[in-house]
Design an enzyme around this catalytic site. Structure first.
Site, PDB file in Angstrom:
ATOM      1  N   GLU A 215       0.828  -1.201   0.000  1.00 48.46           N
ATOM      2  CA  GLU A 215       0.000   0.000   0.000  1.00 48.46           C
ATOM      3  C   GLU A 215       0.862   1.250   0.000  1.00 48.46           C
ATOM      4  O   GLU A 215       1.526   1.562   0.999  1.00 48.46           O
ATOM      5  CB  GLU A 215      -0.938   0.027   1.214  1.00 48.46           C
ATOM      6  CG  GLU A 215      -1.849   1.252   1.203  1.00 48.46           C
ATOM      7  CD  GLU A 215      -2.696   1.388   2.458  1.00 48.46           C
ATOM      8  OE1 GLU A 215      -3.374   2.414   2.598  1.00 48.46           O
ATOM      9  OE2 GLU A 215      -2.658   0.471   3.298  1.00 48.46           O
ATOM     10  N   ASP A 419       1.884 -15.354  12.674  1.00 47.14           N
ATOM     11  CA  ASP A 419       0.733 -16.045  12.102  1.00 47.14           C
ATOM     12  C   ASP A 419      -0.233 -14.965  11.616  1.00 47.14           C
ATOM     13  O   ASP A 419      -0.944 -14.355  12.410  1.00 47.14           O
ATOM     14  CB  ASP A 419       0.079 -16.920  13.169  1.00 47.14           C
ATOM     15  CG  ASP A 419      -1.055 -17.777  12.623  1.00 47.14           C
ATOM     16  OD1 ASP A 419      -1.576 -17.452  11.541  1.00 47.14           O
ATOM     17  OD2 ASP A 419      -1.417 -18.761  13.284  1.00 47.14           O
ATOM     18  N   HIS A 514      -2.310  10.151  -0.765  1.00 47.91           N
ATOM     19  CA  HIS A 514      -2.595   8.944  -1.550  1.00 47.91           C
ATOM     20  C   HIS A 514      -2.499   9.236  -3.046  1.00 47.91           C
ATOM     21  O   HIS A 514      -2.036   8.401  -3.820  1.00 47.91           O
ATOM     22  CB  HIS A 514      -3.983   8.404  -1.197  1.00 47.91           C
ATOM     23  CG  HIS A 514      -3.995   7.555   0.034  1.00 47.91           C
ATOM     24  ND1 HIS A 514      -3.737   6.208   0.012  1.00 47.91           N
ATOM     25  CD2 HIS A 514      -4.197   7.876   1.329  1.00 47.91           C
ATOM     26  CE1 HIS A 514      -3.796   5.723   1.237  1.00 47.91           C
ATOM     27  NE2 HIS A 514      -4.073   6.720   2.055  1.00 47.91           N
TER      28      HIS A 514
END
Length: 521
Positions: A215, A419, A514
Site C-alpha cells: 500500500e 501467524d 494517496h
C-alpha cells in the site's frame, strides 16, 4: 467484414493473435483483438483437432468484467470484446500432448459480420505431470529437486511462468514446519520506518521498524507519526497482561449435570494444572474459566506461553487435561477440544475484555504548539474527530475505534513471520484522546489481544528473522519487547492518520498523500 476477408487466414490470424495452451488440466485458447471494438453476439462451436466443443462447454474469461459461458452470449446479451483486449476461452477438452494441434473458432460480431479462424499452434513439452496431483516426496519434501518439480508442475498446469516465485534466498529446508508443499516465495515490498523511540519496561531506546506492504503512502504515514512521537520524547509502552487460550466444550444430559461438572472441575484444578503443564516446559496454566449455557459447559484454559504465540502449545496441553477429564467423569456425553469461546483467529468482545496474547498500551502527550506546527491541526479538532470515530465505530459494532491499526500490524506480521491469520483478533483496539489541563493532546492506544511471537513458527525463517533482529526481537525473552514496539508503531499510525483527516485543510492531506504516493498513474 465480408466473407472473403473473414476467410483469409492471414487477415483473421493477425487480427486475433491466437494462442493454444494447456492450462489447469484442459485446453485453453486465447484471442487478442487487433481489429476493432467488437460486440460478439454468438460464439460458434470451437473445434480442437476436429473435436467440436459446443458453446455451453466454453467458458469466456475477459481481461475485465464477468466470466460467462459461450451459450449465454446473444444479441440481447452481447460479449464486449474491445480492441487490444484478450479473452481466454476455456474448453472441456483434456490437456493435449506436446506437438502441433489445429483449432477452429467462429465469432459472429454484429456489424462486423462473422469471423472464422482456422489455425495450427504448437504446445511445448512440459516437464510436469498434468493430472492435477502435485508432486511430493514422503522422505524429503523440501529437497531442491522436488521443489523444482512442483514448480514446473504448477507452471504447466496454469500455463504461466513462476519466474519470481522461484527466486528465494534461502534453502527450501528452512520452510519445513512453516509451509507444506513448498513451491517458492511470495515477495512483498519491505520498507523501513523510524527509528522510533520507545520507553517501556522491555523496550527502551530507538528502533528501526520493518514494514512489509503493497500500500503506497503507508510507510510514509507511519514515518510521519514516528517523527511526531520522537519530538514528544517517544512513546511510553506498557504490557498489561499476557495469556493464550484453548476452550474445550462438554455436553451433558441436562443443565444440572453440567453445573455439577463445573463444581468438580474447580475441585480438580490442581491435578488438571499438573497434567496440562507436563506437555511443555514453557506453558503455564494460569486459570480455568467456566461458562455454562443449557446443557453445554465451556472451560476456558488460560496459559502463559513464553516467547511463542502458543496456539498449538496450549492445544496440546489442554488435550492432555481433556483426556484425563474424560476418563474420570463418565457423565460426559460428548466433548470437543475447542468450543470456539477462545475465538482463535476471530475478533471478539470476550478477548477485548479478558486478553488474548498480549494486552499492551502505548501513550504520549503531544504539546499543542507541536501539534499545530507539525500536523497542522488543533487539539480540540483532533479530540472531536476521535470522538466522532469512536461513536461511528460503536454504531457499526467495530472492535477498533481507531484509524488504521491493522495497517501496522499486517505489515509487521508479514515482515516478522507472525501467524498472519491472528491479525483478525490482534487488530482489535481502543484509541483514547483528551485535552490535558495544560491544553496539550493526550493519546493512547490499547491492543487487548495482540498475538505475537519471537520464537518458533515463521519467526525462524531467514528473512523474517532478519527483520526481528533489526529490532533486537529475535529469540527467547523478547516477545514483550516486540509487543511494546508494535504498540508504539500502531500509535504513530493512529496519530498520523487522525491528524491528516482532522487537519485545518479539512482532510485534504489524507487525499493528496494517496494521490501523490499511492496511485498508479
Amino acid at each position: 467484414m465480408n466473407d472473403e476477408e473473414a476467410d483469409s487466414e492471414g487477415v483473421v490470424r493477425n487480427s486475433m493473435e491466437p494462442c493454444l495452451r494447456n492450462r489447469r488440466g484442459a485446453v485453453e485458447v486465447s484471442l487478442t483483438n487487433h481489429l476493432a471494438d467488437l460486440h460478439v453476439v454468438r460464439w460458434g462451436p470451437l473445434r480442437v483437432n476436429g473435436h467440436e466443443v459446443p458453446p455451453g462447454d466454453l467458458v469466456l474469461f475477459p481481461e475485465e468484467g464477468a466470466v460467462t459461458r459461450g451459450e449465454h452470449v446473444s444479441a440481447e446479451r452481447p460479449f464486449p470484446f474491445g480492441r487490444q483486449r484478450t479473452v481466454c476461452i476455456r474448453t472441456s477438452v483434456p490437456a493435449l500432448d506436446p506437438g502441433e494441434h489445429r483449432f477452429e473458432v467462429e465469432l459472429e460480431c454484429g456489424l462486423h459480420g462473422v469471423l472464422r479462424l482456422d489455425a495450427t499452434e504448437g504446445i511445448e513439452a512440459s516437464p510436469s505431470r498434468t493430472e492435477g496431483r502435485l508432486p511430493r516426496e514422503e522422505e524429503d519434501d523440501y529437497s531442491e529437486t522436488i521443489v523444482q518439480a512442483r514448480r514446473a508442475h504448477a507452471e504447466g498446469w496454469a500455463g504461466t511462468c513462476l519466474n519470481h516465485v522461484s527466486r528465494h534466498s534461502f534453502a527450501p529446508r528452512h520452510a519445513r514446519n512453516s509451509c507444506e508443499l513448498f513451491t517458492g516465495v511470495a515477495q512483498v515490498p519491505l520498507g523501513v520506518a523510524g527509528p522510533l523511540v520507545i520507553h517501556g519496561e522491555h523496550a527502551d531506546g530507538p528502533y528501526l521498524i520493518p514494514l512489509a506492504t503493497t500500500e503506497g503512502t503507508m510507510v510514509a504515514s507511519y514515518n510521519r507519526g514516528i517523527k511526531l512521537l520522537n519530538a514528544c520524547g517517544g512513546a511510553r509502552c506498557t504490557v498489561l497482561d499476557d495469556s493464550m487460550q484453548r476452550a474445550p466444550a462438554f455436553v451433558f444430559d441436562d443443565a444440572k449435570q453440567g453445573r455439577d461438572f463445573v463444581s468438580w472441575v474447580k475441585e480438580q484444578q490442581g491435578v488438571i494444572t499438573t497434567l496440562a503443564e507436563s506437555t511443555s516446559h514453557v506453558a503455564k496454566l494460569l486459570r480455568i474459566e467456566t461458562f455454562q449455557v443449557h446443557r453445554f459447559v465451556f472451560l476456558r484454559f488460560n496459559f502463559s506461553t513464553g516467547d511463542a504465540a502458543g496456539q498449538n502449545m496450549v492445544g496440546k496441553a489442554t488435550f492432555e487435561a481433556l483426556k484425563w477429564i474424560r476418563e474420570r467423569y463418565p457423565s460426559i456425553r460428548a466433548s470437543f477440544l475447542e468450543g470456539n469461546i477462545s475465538t482463535d483467529k476471530k475478533s471478539s468482545q470476550m478477548n477485548i475484555l479478558q486478553t488474548r496474547g498480549k494486552r499492551v498500551t502505548a501513550e504520549v502527550v503531544v504539546p499543542r504548539e507541536l501539534l499545530r506546527t507539525s500536523m497542522r491541526t488543533r487539539v480540540s479538532q483532533a479530540v472531536l474527530f476521535q470522538r466522532i470515530c469512536a461513536e461511528g465505530a460503536r454504531l457499526a459494532g467495530a472492535h477498533n475505534n481507531g484509524a488504521q491499526s491493522a495497517n501496522a500490524l499486517a505489515a509487521l506480521f508479514i515482515a516478522t513471520g507472525q501467524d498472519v491469520a491472528a491479525l483478525a483478533e490482534s487488530a482489535a483496539g481502543t484509541l483514547f484522546t483528551h485535552e490535558t489541563e495544560e491544553g496539550d493532546l493526550y493519546a493512547a492506544i490499547t491492543l487487548p489481544s495482540l498475538v505475537l511471537a519471537t520464537h518458533g513458527g515463521g519467526t525462524g525463517l531467514p528473512t523474517q528473522r532478519e527483520c526481528l533482529e533489526l529490532m533486537d526481537c529475535h529469540g527467547r525473552g523478547k516477545v514483550r519487547r516486540l509487543a511494546e514496539i508494535v504498540a508504539g508503531v500502531v500509535l504513530a499510525g493512529e496519530l498520523s492518520l487522525l491528524c491528516a483527516v482532522a487537519s485545518e485543510r479539512g482532510s485534504e492531506e489524507w487525499v493528496t498523500s494517496h494521490e501523490r504516493l499511492g496511485r498508479h498513474h
